[in-house]
Design a protein around this motif. Sequence first.
Motif, PDB file in Angstrom:
ATOM      1  N   HIS A 291      -8.902   1.268  23.519  1.00 51.76           N
ATOM      2  CA  HIS A 291      -9.781   0.695  24.535  1.00 51.76           C
ATOM      3  C   HIS A 291     -10.866   1.716  24.856  1.00 51.76           C
ATOM      4  CE1 HIS A 291     -10.853  -1.939  27.869  1.00 51.76           C
ATOM      5  NE2 HIS A 291     -10.833  -0.903  28.694  1.00 51.76           N
ATOM      6  N   VAL A 292     -12.145   1.340  24.668  1.00 48.20           N
ATOM      7  CA  VAL A 292     -13.271   2.232  24.902  1.00 48.20           C
ATOM      8  C   VAL A 292     -14.054   1.729  26.115  1.00 48.20           C
ATOM      9  CG1 VAL A 292     -15.342   3.289  23.907  1.00 48.20           C
ATOM     10  CG2 VAL A 292     -13.407   2.700  22.424  1.00 48.20           C
ATOM     11  N   MET A 293     -14.394   2.649  27.035  1.00 52.12           N
ATOM     12  CA  MET A 293     -15.160   2.314  28.236  1.00 52.12           C
ATOM     13  C   MET A 293     -16.333   3.271  28.364  1.00 52.12           C
ATOM     14  SD  MET A 293     -12.303   1.650  31.190  1.00 52.12           S
ATOM     15  CE  MET A 293     -13.604   1.444  32.403  1.00 52.12           C
ATOM     16  N   TRP A 294     -17.377   2.835  29.066  1.00 55.07           N
ATOM     17  CA  TRP A 294     -18.534   3.696  29.327  1.00 55.07           C
ATOM     18  C   TRP A 294     -19.261   3.199  30.563  1.00 55.07           C
ATOM     19  CZ3 TRP A 294     -17.811   0.311  25.340  1.00 55.07           C
ATOM     20  CH2 TRP A 294     -18.644  -0.810  25.311  1.00 55.07           C
ATOM     21  N   ASN A 295     -20.176   4.032  31.083  1.00 55.45           N
ATOM     22  CA  ASN A 295     -20.979   3.668  32.245  1.00 55.45           C
ATOM     23  C   ASN A 295     -22.213   2.890  31.822  1.00 55.45           C
ATOM     24  OD1 ASN A 295     -19.102   5.225  33.542  1.00 55.45           O
ATOM     25  ND2 ASN A 295     -20.535   6.721  34.344  1.00 55.45           N
ATOM     26  N   ALA A 296     -22.654   2.001  32.688  1.00 58.95           N
ATOM     27  CA  ALA A 296     -23.860   1.218  32.407  1.00 58.95           C
ATOM     28  C   ALA A 296     -25.063   2.147  32.293  1.00 58.95           C
ATOM     29  CB  ALA A 296     -24.098   0.196  33.514  1.00 58.95           C
ATOM     30  N   VAL A 297     -26.001   1.784  31.415  1.00 56.96           N
ATOM     31  CA  VAL A 297     -27.225   2.549  31.213  1.00 56.96           C
ATOM     32  C   VAL A 297     -28.396   1.780  31.815  1.00 56.96           C
ATOM     33  CG1 VAL A 297     -28.854   3.405  29.475  1.00 56.96           C
ATOM     34  CG2 VAL A 297     -26.393   3.684  29.131  1.00 56.96           C
ATOM     35  N   ALA A 298     -29.243   2.479  32.570  1.00 53.83           N
ATOM     36  CA  ALA A 298     -30.459   1.872  33.104  1.00 53.83           C
ATOM     37  C   ALA A 298     -31.598   2.106  32.118  1.00 53.83           C
ATOM     38  CB  ALA A 298     -30.801   2.491  34.459  1.00 53.83           C
TER      39      ALA A 298
ATOM     40  N   VAL B  36     -18.031   8.072  28.863  1.00 53.07           N
ATOM     41  CA  VAL B  36     -17.310   7.354  27.807  1.00 53.07           C
ATOM     42  C   VAL B  36     -15.875   7.861  27.744  1.00 53.07           C
ATOM     43  CG1 VAL B  36     -17.271   6.744  25.362  1.00 53.07           C
ATOM     44  CG2 VAL B  36     -19.455   7.099  26.521  1.00 53.07           C
ATOM     45  N   THR B  37     -14.923   6.939  27.707  1.00 51.00           N
ATOM     46  CA  THR B  37     -13.508   7.278  27.556  1.00 51.00           C
ATOM     47  C   THR B  37     -12.897   6.389  26.489  1.00 51.00           C
ATOM     48  OG1 THR B  37     -12.832   5.707  29.293  1.00 51.00           O
ATOM     49  CG2 THR B  37     -13.276   7.983  29.967  1.00 51.00           C
ATOM     50  N   ALA B  38     -11.857   6.885  25.856  1.00 49.48           N
ATOM     51  CA  ALA B  38     -11.126   6.116  24.848  1.00 49.48           C
ATOM     52  C   ALA B  38      -9.642   6.300  25.099  1.00 49.48           C
ATOM     53  CB  ALA B  38     -11.499   6.573  23.448  1.00 49.48           C
ATOM     54  N   GLU B  39      -8.923   5.205  25.173  1.00 52.60           N
ATOM     55  CA  GLU B  39      -7.490   5.235  25.475  1.00 52.60           C
ATOM     56  C   GLU B  39      -6.767   4.317  24.497  1.00 52.60           C
ATOM     57  OE1 GLU B  39      -4.445   6.789  27.596  1.00 52.60           O
ATOM     58  OE2 GLU B  39      -6.396   6.874  28.591  1.00 52.60           O
ATOM     59  N   ALA B  40      -5.739   4.848  23.839  1.00 53.12           N
ATOM     60  CA  ALA B  40      -4.968   4.027  22.913  1.00 53.12           C
ATOM     61  C   ALA B  40      -4.265   2.912  23.665  1.00 53.12           C
ATOM     62  CB  ALA B  40      -3.954   4.882  22.169  1.00 53.12           C
ATOM     63  N   GLY B  41      -4.469   1.677  23.209  1.00 53.59           N
ATOM     64  CA  GLY B  41      -3.808   0.548  23.841  1.00 53.59           C
ATOM     65  C   GLY B  41      -2.511   0.178  23.155  1.00 53.59           C
TER      66      GLY B  41
ATOM     67  N   VAL C  86     -20.965   5.596  21.662  1.00 49.19           N
ATOM     68  CA  VAL C  86     -21.587   4.348  22.113  1.00 49.19           C
ATOM     69  C   VAL C  86     -23.095   4.570  22.193  1.00 49.19           C
ATOM     70  CG1 VAL C  86     -21.644   2.557  23.896  1.00 49.19           C
ATOM     71  CG2 VAL C  86     -19.517   3.817  23.447  1.00 49.19           C
ATOM     72  N   ARG C  87     -23.880   3.563  21.790  1.00 47.15           N
ATOM     73  CA  ARG C  87     -25.339   3.612  21.904  1.00 47.15           C
ATOM     74  C   ARG C  87     -25.815   2.354  22.626  1.00 47.15           C
ATOM     75  NH1 ARG C  87     -27.795   5.239  16.086  1.00 47.15           N
ATOM     76  NH2 ARG C  87     -29.573   5.846  17.395  1.00 47.15           N
ATOM     77  N   ALA C  88     -26.838   2.502  23.455  1.00 47.83           N
ATOM     78  CA  ALA C  88     -27.409   1.373  24.193  1.00 47.83           C
ATOM     79  C   ALA C  88     -28.629   0.837  23.443  1.00 47.83           C
ATOM     80  CB  ALA C  88     -27.813   1.807  25.596  1.00 47.83           C
ATOM     81  N   ARG C  89     -28.799  -0.479  23.473  1.00 47.17           N
ATOM     82  CA  ARG C  89     -29.957  -1.138  22.838  1.00 47.17           C
ATOM     83  C   ARG C  89     -30.715  -1.921  23.898  1.00 47.17           C
ATOM     84  NH1 ARG C  89     -27.278  -4.125  19.703  1.00 47.17           N
ATOM     85  NH2 ARG C  89     -27.455  -6.034  20.940  1.00 47.17           N
ATOM     86  N   ASP C  90     -32.041  -1.680  24.024  1.00 45.24           N
ATOM     87  CA  ASP C  90     -32.806  -2.378  25.053  1.00 45.24           C
ATOM     88  C   ASP C  90     -33.276  -3.737  24.559  1.00 45.24           C
ATOM     89  OD1 ASP C  90     -35.124  -1.999  23.521  1.00 45.24           O
ATOM     90  OD2 ASP C  90     -35.860  -0.332  24.743  1.00 45.24           O
TER      91      ASP C  90
END
Length: 332
Positions: free
Chosen positions: A55-62, A44-49, A104-108
């Motif tokens: 802008h928040v980014m993260w990796n996909a969760v399996a 997870v990264t956060a960068e001021a736009g 960030v939290r993932a929801r199945d």
Amino acid sequence: MRRVPVPARPHRLAVFCGALALVASCGWQGQADEGPLPGAPRGVTAEAGSATSVHVMWNAVAASQGIDGYEVYRGTTKVKEVPGDEHMVDVPRLRPSTTYSFTVRARDTDGRVGPPSEQVRATTAAAGATDRAAPTAPGAVEGRVVGSRAVQLSWSAAKDDRGVASYDIHQGGTKIHSVSGNQTATVVTGLRPGTRYTFTVRARDAADNASPASTPVRLTTPGTDEGRGTAPSGFRATTHRGDADGAYYIDLSWVPPRTDGVVTEYQVHLDGKAATSVVFAGDAPREKATYSFYAGSEAGVSHRVRLRARLPDGTWGGFSAERTVTTGETER
């Protein structure tokens, strides 16, 4: 040289359940009859736009049940929900010169929400006097294909009377990524083989004024998925003998592949088979990564080893070069 199976060392698994973890041993476990909950998003990264957005980014969760969506929190407040196939979002309506924390939290697909990611922070830009002048369009935009699922884009800096805060990358008419204003290149992953893409870049200032789009760059990914552009580079493998137990260990080092996110997970293949998955918690290495694992107590045993990265979009990248090591000797 003889090749023999690597002896199991289950008692060593606990050593890695910290900054460096074995996925099978340290994964998040839910109720057994429903399968495990989604894991916490990594990278997870956060960068001021701008002065008012991050802008928040993260990796996909399996997940065994599939990922239905992601929930983005500012502090303890849920501020955004995005579909499961998206791994980034802009959080607007923030205050200038203010530091915010995000998780960030993932929801199945069963509606179950996994644990929160590690907390990341970003500070919005300062608000200046009224600014209605947009930056100029980024110039000299270039691109090249780096495998069948990734492209590298670069551009010359845009000009703005008060400075560029960020650059937005668009695929067709859709914004797919943002980078900071002092960055003039990025790698976009998650593409499909044998597909034609059009990319443009826009600059944004602290007042959220967006520039015109750059000249479009059109690229076609090759139809075969060899993955060379997403493979770890500079891969080395050596062995050493432990002082405490006299056993042999294989030591790996490599340069993580360039992506539009943070690589936190790798899969190590030993003698042609997947041996272990390695997950970096906290700050995953970006310049050089290392890992060491048990290889038995006998000298003169040869092993072939290589590894690949799980990319931020959740897919596996290409394999590194394969190295052959012999316990008690250096690599070949």
